[in-house]
Design a protein around this motif. Sequence first.
Motif, PDB file in Angstrom:
ATOM      1  N   LYS A   1     -42.608  12.731  26.363  1.00  7.22           N
ATOM      2  CA  LYS A   1     -43.166  14.061  26.104  1.00  7.22           C
ATOM      3  C   LYS A   1     -44.219  13.991  25.011  1.00  7.22           C
ATOM      4  O   LYS A   1     -44.084  13.258  24.046  1.00  7.22           O
ATOM      5  CB  LYS A   1     -42.073  15.036  25.696  1.00  7.22           C
ATOM      6  CG  LYS A   1     -41.186  15.389  26.850  1.00  7.22           C
ATOM      7  CD  LYS A   1     -40.399  16.626  26.582  1.00  7.22           C
ATOM      8  CE  LYS A   1     -39.571  16.910  27.819  1.00  7.22           C
ATOM      9  NZ  LYS A   1     -39.312  18.274  28.024  1.00  7.22           N
ATOM     10  N   ALA A   2     -45.242  14.813  25.199  1.00  8.76           N
ATOM     11  CA  ALA A   2     -46.280  14.946  24.184  1.00  8.76           C
ATOM     12  C   ALA A   2     -45.828  15.983  23.152  1.00  8.76           C
ATOM     13  O   ALA A   2     -45.242  17.001  23.512  1.00  8.76           O
ATOM     14  CB  ALA A   2     -47.590  15.382  24.824  1.00  8.76           C
ATOM     15  N   ARG A   3     -46.095  15.704  21.883  1.00  8.14           N
ATOM     16  CA  ARG A   3     -45.792  16.668  20.819  1.00  8.14           C
ATOM     17  C   ARG A   3     -46.952  17.632  20.640  1.00  8.14           C
ATOM     18  O   ARG A   3     -46.779  18.813  20.432  1.00  8.14           O
ATOM     19  CB  ARG A   3     -45.523  15.931  19.500  1.00  8.14           C
ATOM     20  CG  ARG A   3     -45.243  16.862  18.337  1.00  8.14           C
ATOM     21  CD  ARG A   3     -45.059  16.117  17.045  1.00  8.14           C
ATOM     22  NE  ARG A   3     -46.344  15.635  16.548  1.00  8.14           N
ATOM     23  CZ  ARG A   3     -46.480  14.797  15.530  1.00  8.14           C
ATOM     24  NH1 ARG A   3     -45.415  14.333  14.908  1.00  8.14           N
ATOM     25  NH2 ARG A   3     -47.669  14.413  15.136  1.00  8.14           N
ATOM     26  N   ASP A   4     -48.175  17.072  20.705  1.00 13.40           N
ATOM     27  CA  ASP A   4     -49.364  17.897  20.598  1.00 13.40           C
ATOM     28  C   ASP A   4     -50.532  17.222  21.303  1.00 13.40           C
ATOM     29  O   ASP A   4     -50.510  16.019  21.548  1.00 13.40           O
ATOM     30  CB  ASP A   4     -49.715  18.221  19.143  1.00 13.40           C
ATOM     31  CG  ASP A   4     -49.871  16.990  18.267  1.00 13.40           C
ATOM     32  OD1 ASP A   4     -50.714  16.135  18.591  1.00 13.40           O
ATOM     33  OD2 ASP A   4     -49.165  16.896  17.257  1.00 13.40           O
ATOM     34  N   VAL A   5     -51.528  18.028  21.661  1.00 14.25           N
ATOM     35  CA  VAL A   5     -52.681  17.556  22.418  1.00 14.25           C
ATOM     36  C   VAL A   5     -53.937  18.146  21.803  1.00 14.25           C
ATOM     37  O   VAL A   5     -53.925  19.281  21.320  1.00 14.25           O
ATOM     38  CB  VAL A   5     -52.574  18.005  23.900  1.00 14.25           C
ATOM     39  CG1 VAL A   5     -53.768  17.532  24.705  1.00 14.25           C
ATOM     40  CG2 VAL A   5     -51.288  17.522  24.531  1.00 14.25           C
TER      41      VAL A   5
ATOM     42  N   VAL B   1     -47.437  11.332  21.272  1.00 18.24           N
ATOM     43  CA  VAL B   1     -46.315  11.329  22.199  1.00 18.24           C
ATOM     44  C   VAL B   1     -45.077  10.730  21.558  1.00 18.24           C
ATOM     45  O   VAL B   1     -45.164   9.816  20.742  1.00 18.24           O
ATOM     46  CB  VAL B   1     -46.643  10.567  23.511  1.00 18.24           C
ATOM     47  CG1 VAL B   1     -47.780  11.247  24.255  1.00 18.24           C
ATOM     48  CG2 VAL B   1     -46.981   9.117  23.253  1.00 18.24           C
ATOM     49  N   PHE B   2     -43.918  11.281  21.903  1.00 15.72           N
ATOM     50  CA  PHE B   2     -42.641  10.724  21.461  1.00 15.72           C
ATOM     51  C   PHE B   2     -42.327   9.511  22.326  1.00 15.72           C
ATOM     52  O   PHE B   2     -42.475   9.556  23.549  1.00 15.72           O
ATOM     53  CB  PHE B   2     -41.526  11.762  21.609  1.00 15.72           C
ATOM     54  CG  PHE B   2     -41.703  12.968  20.745  1.00 15.72           C
ATOM     55  CD1 PHE B   2     -41.524  12.886  19.374  1.00 15.72           C
ATOM     56  CD2 PHE B   2     -42.049  14.188  21.301  1.00 15.72           C
ATOM     57  CE1 PHE B   2     -41.691  14.008  18.569  1.00 15.72           C
ATOM     58  CE2 PHE B   2     -42.206  15.312  20.510  1.00 15.72           C
ATOM     59  CZ  PHE B   2     -42.029  15.223  19.135  1.00 15.72           C
TER      60      PHE B   2
ATOM     61  N   LEU C   1     -52.334   8.666  20.572  1.00 16.11           N
ATOM     62  CA  LEU C   1     -53.178   8.113  21.636  1.00 16.11           C
ATOM     63  C   LEU C   1     -54.536   8.815  21.626  1.00 16.11           C
ATOM     64  O   LEU C   1     -54.603  10.024  21.406  1.00 16.11           O
ATOM     65  CB  LEU C   1     -52.524   8.320  23.000  1.00 16.11           C
ATOM     66  CG  LEU C   1     -51.135   7.741  23.221  1.00 16.11           C
ATOM     67  CD1 LEU C   1     -50.582   8.188  24.569  1.00 16.11           C
ATOM     68  CD2 LEU C   1     -51.165   6.231  23.133  1.00 16.11           C
ATOM     69  N   GLU C   2     -55.587   8.048  21.887  1.00 11.72           N
ATOM     70  CA  GLU C   2     -56.938   8.599  21.915  1.00 11.72           C
ATOM     71  C   GLU C   2     -57.520   8.386  23.318  1.00 11.72           C
ATOM     72  O   GLU C   2     -57.382   7.287  23.882  1.00 11.72           O
ATOM     73  CB  GLU C   2     -57.774   7.862  20.871  1.00 11.72           C
ATOM     74  CG  GLU C   2     -59.224   8.263  20.820  1.00 11.72           C
ATOM     75  CD  GLU C   2     -59.937   7.480  19.738  1.00 11.72           C
ATOM     76  OE1 GLU C   2     -60.148   8.024  18.643  1.00 11.72           O
ATOM     77  OE2 GLU C   2     -60.276   6.299  19.983  1.00 11.72           O
ATOM     78  N   PHE C   3     -58.148   9.429  23.868  1.00 17.17           N
ATOM     79  CA  PHE C   3     -58.783   9.287  25.177  1.00 17.17           C
ATOM     80  C   PHE C   3     -59.874   8.230  25.093  1.00 17.17           C
ATOM     81  O   PHE C   3     -60.628   8.168  24.125  1.00 17.17           O
ATOM     82  CB  PHE C   3     -59.392  10.611  25.652  1.00 17.17           C
ATOM     83  CG  PHE C   3     -58.352  11.651  25.972  1.00 17.17           C
ATOM     84  CD1 PHE C   3     -57.553  11.542  27.101  1.00 17.17           C
ATOM     85  CD2 PHE C   3     -58.176  12.747  25.143  1.00 17.17           C
ATOM     86  CE1 PHE C   3     -56.599  12.492  27.412  1.00 17.17           C
ATOM     87  CE2 PHE C   3     -57.223  13.716  25.439  1.00 17.17           C
ATOM     88  CZ  PHE C   3     -56.438  13.593  26.575  1.00 17.17           C
TER      89      PHE C   3
END
Length: 90
Positions: free
Chosen positions: A29-33, A40-41, A84-86
């Motif tokens: 799950k992502a914590r924030d975007v 992500v956790f 993580l970075e796009f």
Amino acid sequence: MSERREHPRVSSSLEIEMRYTIEGKAKIKARDVSDSGMFVFTNGGPIPPVGSVVSVTLPDPEDQGLSSTVDMKVVRYEGEGVGLEFVAEA
């Protein structure tokens, strides 16, 4: 002192799939975007090294069975997960 960010974060409980070569894949799950990436956790699972490029599958926001897969780079570790970075397409 307030934190300054180029791209504001939005809280999320988005479930994604992260794939990486050696360790395999995980549903997490992502914590924030934000426009530049996400946190992500990792749920205690294996974590690819900082600098690694991982493949992230994002669910269809309209729940029509479509999904998108993007490359992202691991940029940092923090306790319960990773940032993580796009990765920009060439």
